[in-house]
Design an enzyme around this catalytic site. Structure first.
Site: not given
Ligand code: AHR
Length: 659
Positions: A50, A246, A377-378
């Site tokens: 990321e 994220c 993602n989340e």
């Molecule tokens: O790894 C950091 C963040 O943690 C990621 O972007 C997200 O998916 C999680 O909340």
């Protein structure tokens, strides 16, 4: 009883001493090496990438110039006017708007003086420059009128202000034209800077002012930092998840990740703010943007280079639910779904398809053979389920073979998880993405987490995990040995359940020592150096020793899941014909073990033993001491089908026995 005999020199002395002192209470652990329990997927251990902590821009993407196209909100952020010897001139920021919607801004520089006027760039916490290495400058420039005189003098400056490399560029065209120049640096400096000086009085328009090292990963022009990619390649990761996290979602939909804007000419990749720019008030990063120089083509290429399966995650019509929670109405999801379908065509389609052709034009006519993709993602709530269903239906209607990764939210338990987990199971999701940012104790207690999961349900992707020494994303978290050891203990549980756990990745991956927002992180770097944390070495040891089939490793007929602070797993590597044992001793005492191995094959008498150990659980690696916790190799000798060994306090050991 024959004592373990060890063959290597100084490194084995501590182990040898320990082995001579095997305690009375030696425990026998049986390994049924002839009883295949579960196949281990080649994808088992991978990496999660990321653009957080300056992971891409200012990190693995080797561009040295910050704000090269003047598209930051403050167009001259990272730049400053340079006036030598009272030289005079001006810098105007122009915006061509719709005429170049992806890269609207450029600068108009006028020098009244014949020399001494220009502008300098500070880089990302300076620029990491190495003596005797070549640097490649490029710029888009346009002269307002033909002139024989105009040119640029480009100069690298040391932190002290000395010129440590330079080149000149003659400008010739009244149309936008790319100019290049190369030079060699005569000093190493972690905090160098760069300036572009006008040669001759007059005006010029400038855009995409860029400086790259010649030496990048695989020497690709405009490529990636070789030392950082090498650390990934050294892990032999089974998959590469990209582009996050994220960052896929964006704080709002406008700043979500849109892959189509990240391919092709870098001058036309529309830059946006990085969502981590303002996420944490305690770590403000106002100059954090995404140039997308590392875009989807580069991600696929990187995955291929390091032998990893590509795992892109796409936005599912939801902005980050920790932030704005913006949603795309269900009846307007069409373009989002189309982006997902087009991505599959881009990755896998023949060159006669629209997007397959695009891939070929970008230099890769062979398909990338992408097998899986993440939807969101989340995410959480029924909003996610509603949108997941739309994506799943459309993608599987056209590409039934693509395995979809679905989110069970940001936590491994609780209300969100308890809703999504059964719901996605009832929808027969292919793979569930679980995240655990938890205290080290959670990892120890959860080594049995998957022992009782439904064997007929979705596969598990342990998509993001890291033990947090203080609290989730606390700036005081450390990549210490306590955390890494607890992750190792937990990972024995992932491996034991490899019939169902198909993938796992630590997160986040990279952090710039001065540009981070989130800690802990797997790999730390500055402008010149990089090192793997103890967590990195845990990941690497598991990945390099993953084997092909799990076999039972039992203490009193039970899996070793924390009895007396010990954890273990065993597997066979059918490719190399070896039995591999992983043993984690989380206690402060040595642990003496007799492995009694039942096997139809003939075991070799010699075994390799690779150990990560430190009696101090707060120990960390650092730039100055990158190997405080790093693998140490030893050898051990078997007595027939028995191997007696003493495991050091607070250690992860990997034993390989050929058969
Ligand atoms: O790894 C950091 C963040 O943690 C990621 O972007 C997200 O998916 C999680 O909340």
């Amino acid at each position: 009883m024959r004592k373990t005999s060890l063959l290597l020199s100084t490194a084995l002395i501590p182990l040898l001493i320990a082995s001579n002192c095997l305690a009375q209470n030696i425990r026998t652990i049986t390994i049924q090496a002839d009883k295949m329990q579960a196949k281990i997927q080649p994808t088992m251990y991978g990496v999660f990438f990321e653009d957080i902590n300056q992971g891409a821009d200012g990190g693995v993407y080797a561009e040295l110039v910050k704000n090269r196209s003047f598209e930051f909100k403050m167009p001259l952020m990272g730049w400053k006017e340079v006036k030598q010897n009272n030289a005079r001139g001006s810098i105007l920021v122009l915006n061509r708007g719709a005429a170049n919607a992806d890269n609207p801004r450029y600068i108009h520089v006028t020098s009244v003086s014949a020399q001494g006027y220009g502008l300098g760039n500070e880089g990302f916490h300076g620029m990491g420059i190495k003596k005797d290495e070549q640097y490649n400058f490029s710029v888009l420039a346009k002269l307002p009128a033909k002139t024989a005189e105009m040119g640029l003098q480009v100069e690298l400056l040391s932190a002290k202000g000395e010129v440590i490399g330079s080149a000149t560029v003659a400008l010739s065209s009244t149309q936008w034209k790319k100019y290049t120049a190369s030079f060699t640096a005569n000093q190493t400096d972690a905090r160098a800077s760069f300036r572009v000086m006008m040669k001759g009085s007059g005006s010029v328009d400038l855009d995409m002012v860029s400086l790259f090292p010649q030496h990048t990963w695989k020497q690709r022009p405009g490529g990636l930092r070789a030392d950082l990619v090498q650390l990934l390649a050294d892990m032999k990761p089974g998959f590469l998840r990209f582009p996050g996290g994220c960052i896929v979602e964006g704080r709002e939909l406008d700043t979500r990740y849109q892959w189509k804007g990240t391919i092709g000419d870098v001058a036309n990749r529309r830059m946006i703010v990085n969502r981590w720019n303002t996420e944490f008030a305690h770590r403000p990063s106002p100059d954090y943007y995404q140039t997308f120089g590392l875009g989807f083509m580069e991600y696929f290429q990187l995955a291929e280079d390091i032998g990893a399966e590509p795992l892109p995650i796409i936005n599912c019509g939801m902005a980050c639910q920790f932030n704005t929670c913006e949603l795309v109405p269900l009846d307007q999801l069409g373009p989002y779904v189309q982006d997902a379908l087009d991505l599959i065509e881009f990755a896998n389609g023949s060159i006669t398809t629209k997007w397959g052709k695009k891939r070929a034009e970008l230099g890769h006519s062979a398909p990338f053979n992408m097998k899986m993709m993440g939807v969101g993602n989340e995410q959480w709530g029924s909003q996610y389920i509603d949108r997941y269903k739309v994506f799943e239906k459309a993608i599987h209607a056209k590409y039934p073979q693509i395995k979809l990764v679905a989110s069970v939210g940001p936590n491994p338990d609780g209300e969100i998880f308890d809703y999504l987990n059964p719901t996605l199971r009832s929808l027969k999701a292919n793979i569930l993405d679980e995240h655990y940012y938890r205290a080290p104790g959670w990892f120890l207690q959860n080594a049995k987490r998957y022992d009782h999961y439904d064997r007929n349900g979705p596969k598990i992707f342990a998509g993001e995990y890291a033990a947090q020494s203080v609290g989730i994303a606390s700036p005081d978290n450390k990549n210490n040995w306590n955390c890494a050891l607890s992750e190792a203990a937990f990972m024995t549980g992932l491996e034991r359940n490899a019939d169902m756990v198909y993938m796992a990745s630590y997160a986040p991956l990279f952090a710039h020592a001065e540009g981070w927002q989130w800690t802990p992180d797997l790999i730390w770097f500055d402008n010149l150096r990089s090192y793997g944390t103890p967590n990195y070495y845990v990941q690497k040891l598991f990945s390099l020793n993953k084997g092909t089939e799990v076999v039972p490793l039992l203490l009193n007929n039970e899996a070793l899941t924390g009895q007396d602070g010990c954890y273990g797993t065993a597997c066979i590597d059918e490719n190399t014909k070896e039995l591999i044992i992983k043993f984690v001793n989380t206690t402060g005492e040595s642990q003496d073990v007799n492995f009694s191995i039942s096997t139809a094959s003939h075991l070799a008498t010699g075994a390799s033993v690779t150990t990560l150990a430190n009696s101090d659980t707060s120990a960390v690696n650092s730039f100055d001491h990158p190997a405080t916790i790093a693998p140490v190799q030893n050898r051990a000798t078997l007595d027939g089908d028995n191997l007696k060994i003493s495991f050091k306090p607070r250690s992860l050991s990997v034993i390989r026995i050929p058969f």
